[in-house]
Design an enzyme around this catalytic site. Structure first.
Site, PDB file in Angstrom:
ATOM      1  N   GLU A 111      66.362 -28.995   4.434  1.00 39.38           N
ATOM      2  CA  GLU A 111      66.316 -29.758   5.516  1.00 39.38           C
ATOM      3  C   GLU A 111      67.306 -29.490   6.705  1.00 39.38           C
ATOM      4  O   GLU A 111      68.262 -30.477   6.890  1.00 39.38           O
ATOM      5  CB  GLU A 111      66.499 -31.453   5.350  1.00 39.38           C
ATOM      6  CG  GLU A 111      65.539 -32.111   4.194  1.00 39.38           C
ATOM      7  CD  GLU A 111      65.791 -33.406   3.726  1.00 39.38           C
ATOM      8  OE1 GLU A 111      64.823 -33.932   3.154  1.00 39.38           O
ATOM      9  OE2 GLU A 111      66.995 -33.720   3.970  1.00 39.38           O
ATOM     10  N   GLU A 140      58.975 -33.045  -0.624  1.00 37.89           N
ATOM     11  CA  GLU A 140      59.480 -34.133  -1.036  1.00 37.89           C
ATOM     12  C   GLU A 140      58.574 -35.303  -0.686  1.00 37.89           C
ATOM     13  O   GLU A 140      58.476 -35.584   0.250  1.00 37.89           O
ATOM     14  CB  GLU A 140      60.939 -34.613  -0.571  1.00 37.89           C
ATOM     15  CG  GLU A 140      62.134 -33.369  -0.935  1.00 37.89           C
ATOM     16  CD  GLU A 140      63.205 -33.607  -0.549  1.00 37.89           C
ATOM     17  OE1 GLU A 140      63.595 -34.853  -0.317  1.00 37.89           O
ATOM     18  OE2 GLU A 140      64.203 -32.577  -0.609  1.00 37.89           O
TER      19      GLU A 140
END
Length: 337
Positions: A143, A296
């Site tokens: 991320e 995710e």
């Protein structure tokens, strides 16, 4: 084959629990998991003492149920011994204050020391797992941009920014003209006079700010490519990075040129809006005009917002089906257990 799975962190659980976890994964149809992206202090408790036994045992157990692995490089979370040894790898904020360790994403993309440490640990991961057929993909870091971590204002960034500007403008005169530095007597005579847009009394030069954001995005992508080049020398498995649609600090279109398939983390921002989520999926598909992976998937209620709405148990099934309807080839729930 479509992928259905979860993120799994064996290091979070007692060893005697692992077999039951993996057996349950097999029973519910999981065929791929992601591991490793936060494991640096597990793999290398002390400098030079690299031990992959935790990850090796997890991969073996997963394989016993026919479950493949996406391996994450652990650079999102430099361990405490590293930041203690080299505090200069830590970011500085717009006020010039050091952002302390103790969370994640606290490193600077342009730190020469951290880039060397990154190369060292990624090389170790690639040497160990690069030829393992059970590793079906690599996730680089985790991320980029999360927690507003793209833009750093340290001296390493100041030096790298000047190099970036020289490449873009060629001469200081062209930069002065493009930035309109005649306003407020900001004309530069030398590249060394240019500093990052740290806190000023009032608004800094907006062209400087814009270029600094572009530079910061390029820095993240360059850091990604540092890892990509190492892995590509050691492994034929595809490489990805988990994007986030609500992080706008990084040029995802440019980054997508350096990944083999797009993956992203699907969390609900504010109230759930099915049309917005459809748009987000379509955006991710558009980056490479190929099917993508939800790396995710929010499992339902989360616990890290100020307000954490609850959802019906059927909502997760809907979210997963929605992602496949918009071109996903897989969905991994965050997280198992």
């Amino acid at each position: 084959m479509n992928w259905f799975g979860a993120a799994y962190y064996p290091e979070h659980w007692p060893r005697e629990r692992w077999k039951k976890d993996v057996r349950t994964m097999g029973e519910i149809g999981i065929n791929v998991v992601r591991i490793g992206e936060f494991s640096w202090s597990v793999v290398e408790r002390k400098r030079g003492e690299i031990d992959f036994s935790v990850l090796d045992e997890a991969v073996d157990l997963l394989d016993s149920e026919g479950i493949k692995v996406i391996m994450g490089t652990p650079t999102c979370t430099p361990p405490p011994w590293l930041t203690k040894e080299f505090p200069e790898i830590l970011q500085k904020d717009v006020n010039g204050l050091v952002i302390a360790s103790g969370s994640r994403r606290h490193y600077c993309f342009n730190s020469k020391i951290y880039r060397e440490e990154t190369s060292r640990i990624v090389e170790a991961f690639a040497d160990h797992f690069g030829n393992d057929p059970r590793i079906v993909a690599w996730q680089i870091d985790n991320e980029f941009g999360c927690h507003n971590s793209t833009v750093c204002f340290c001296e390493d960034c100041a030096v790298a920014f000047r190099v970036w500007l020289k490449k873009k403008y060629g001469s200081i005169d062209k930069l002065n003209k493009a930035w309109g530095t005649v306003f407020w007597s900001q004309i530069f005579n030398d590249w060394e006079e240019i500093e990052p847009p740290r806190r000023t009394l009032t608004s800094p030069n907006p062209s400087l700010v814009l270029d600094y954001k572009r530079f910061s995005s390029d820095s993240a992508i360059d850091y990604h490519n540092l890892q990509r080049e190492i892995i590509m020398r050691k492994s034929e498995a595809p490489i990805t990075h988990n994007l986030m649609v609500n992080f706008t600090e990084i040029d995802y279109k440019k980054l997508s040129d350096s990944i083999d398939f797009v993956s992203w983390d699907n969390y609900i921002v504010g109230d759930y809006d099915p049309d917005l989520q459809a748009l987000n999926h379509d955006l991710m598909r558009s980056l490479k005009k190929q099917p993508f992976l939800v790396m995710e998937q929010q499992p339902g209620r989360v616990n890290w917002r100020t307000v954490n709405p609850s959802y019906e148990s059927s909502q997760l099934s809907f979210w997963v089906k929605q992602s496949f309807a918009h071109g996903a080839f897989g969905s991994l729930i965050f997280r198992f257990r």
